[in-house]
Write a protein that holds these residues in place. Structure first.
Motif, PDB file in Angstrom:
ATOM      1  N   LYS A 170     -10.468  17.027  10.189  1.00 53.13           N
ATOM      2  CA  LYS A 170     -10.286  17.921  11.329  1.00 53.13           C
ATOM      3  C   LYS A 170      -8.884  17.789  11.923  1.00 53.13           C
TER       4      LYS A 170
ATOM      5  N   LEU B 193      -8.626  23.112   8.981  1.00 48.19           N
ATOM      6  CA  LEU B 193      -8.635  21.695   8.631  1.00 48.19           C
ATOM      7  C   LEU B 193      -7.295  21.296   8.036  1.00 48.19           C
TER       8      LEU B 193
ATOM      9  N   ALA C 256     -15.687  20.532   9.283  1.00 51.80           N
ATOM     10  CA  ALA C 256     -15.375  21.318  10.482  1.00 51.80           C
ATOM     11  C   ALA C 256     -16.321  20.995  11.630  1.00 51.80           C
TER      12      ALA C 256
ATOM     13  N   GLY D 158     -17.434  18.099  12.273  1.00 55.73           N
ATOM     14  CA  GLY D 158     -17.174  16.746  12.735  1.00 55.73           C
ATOM     15  C   GLY D 158     -18.061  15.691  12.118  1.00 55.73           C
TER      16      GLY D 158
END
Length: 263
Positions: A171, A69, A39, A41
């Motif tokens: 993501k 996600l 989440a 990145g």
């Protein structure tokens, strides 16, 4: 692409990432921290979602509920467990095992009549067993080799066909041009007779094959559940989802291919 998965070194998740050729691989101590890393990145994640013996992995299902996600691929890994120890079987006084591993090997553990202490991963079981006198651990052959603990009983899984399904989380949704399966999360906002019947009827009327359905507590109070559905891709998929959205709240988790795992 960085891949985040469950550590420490020697877990089945780590083994799968290596066999898939992922590089670099970041190891996290919990499934929750994998979701948090994706989440944020920091990379894609590989997490176990269900086992043929023990069923759904609660931490992964909760993560899919809590984080926005997508699932972008699935993989299947045959799972073989072994009892490893620095002492003979009749000298073992405690066994370390992950809860899912415990369930997958419950028949053998009942025979041994030795107390079990749960750990966060099979690799953690090895670490704990190595520093505890008269202890054993249930783990993979590769984990036993990494932590230099001899295997004393091989293949202690209840079912020789024991298999774990893993998913890759990201993501952003993956391209679904090769997708064979889709997943959705249903979060009912009403509680009425026949709701589940109506939801499943959306798929039955269109002859869409549901490959899995599982409920999970919503954490909003007793008797309140969310539902995870997997289904085979068909030409009626979008139409079915539009009808579902008119009945209740859903979240599309993604459509994705199955990735073969190299030996």
């Amino acid at each position: 692409m960085t891949v985040i998965t469950l550590g420490p070194e020697g877990t089945f998740s780590h083994e799968l990432a290596l066999r898939l050729g992922c590089d670099p691989v970041v190891l996290e101590p919990t499934i929750h921290s994998i979701f948090a890393g994706v989440a944020a990145g920091n990379g894609d994640g590989i997490v176990p979602i269900e086992n043929s013996e023990a069923g759904g992995v609660g931490e992964t299902l909760d993560g899919l509920t809590q984080y926005p996600l997508s699932i972008t691929a699935e993989m299947y890994l045959p799972i073989h467990h072994n009892l490893a120890s620095l002492v003979p079987l009749d000298s073992i006084r405690v066994i370390y095992a992950h809860p899912q591993t415990h369930e997958q090997c419950s028949g053998w553990i009942e025979q041994w009549k030795v107390p079990v202490i749960h750990t966060s991963s099979n690799a953690s079981s090895a670490i704990e067993a190595k520093k505890t006198p008269n202890a054993g651990a249930i783990l993979s052959v590769s984990a036993a080799a990494i932590y230099h603990i001899p295997v004393i009983v091989e293949h202690v899984e209840n079912n020789p066909g024991n298999t774990t399904r893993f998913v890759r989380i990201a993501k952003n949704p993956g391209p679904d041009c090769r997708a064979g399966k889709c997943s959705i999360l249903i979060d009912p906002d009403t509680d009425r007779a026949g709701l589940l019947y109506d939801l499943l009827g959306v798929f039955a009327r269109r002859r869409i094959n549901l490959t899995r359905i599982e409920s999970r507590p919503s954490k909003r109070g007793m008797g309140k559940y969310v539902f995870f559905l997997d289904y085979a891709v068909s030409g009626c998929t979008d139409e079915a989802l539009r009808e579902l959205e008119g009945i209740t709240t859903i979240r599309r988790l993604g459509c994705y291919p199955t990735i073969g795992v190299p030996p």
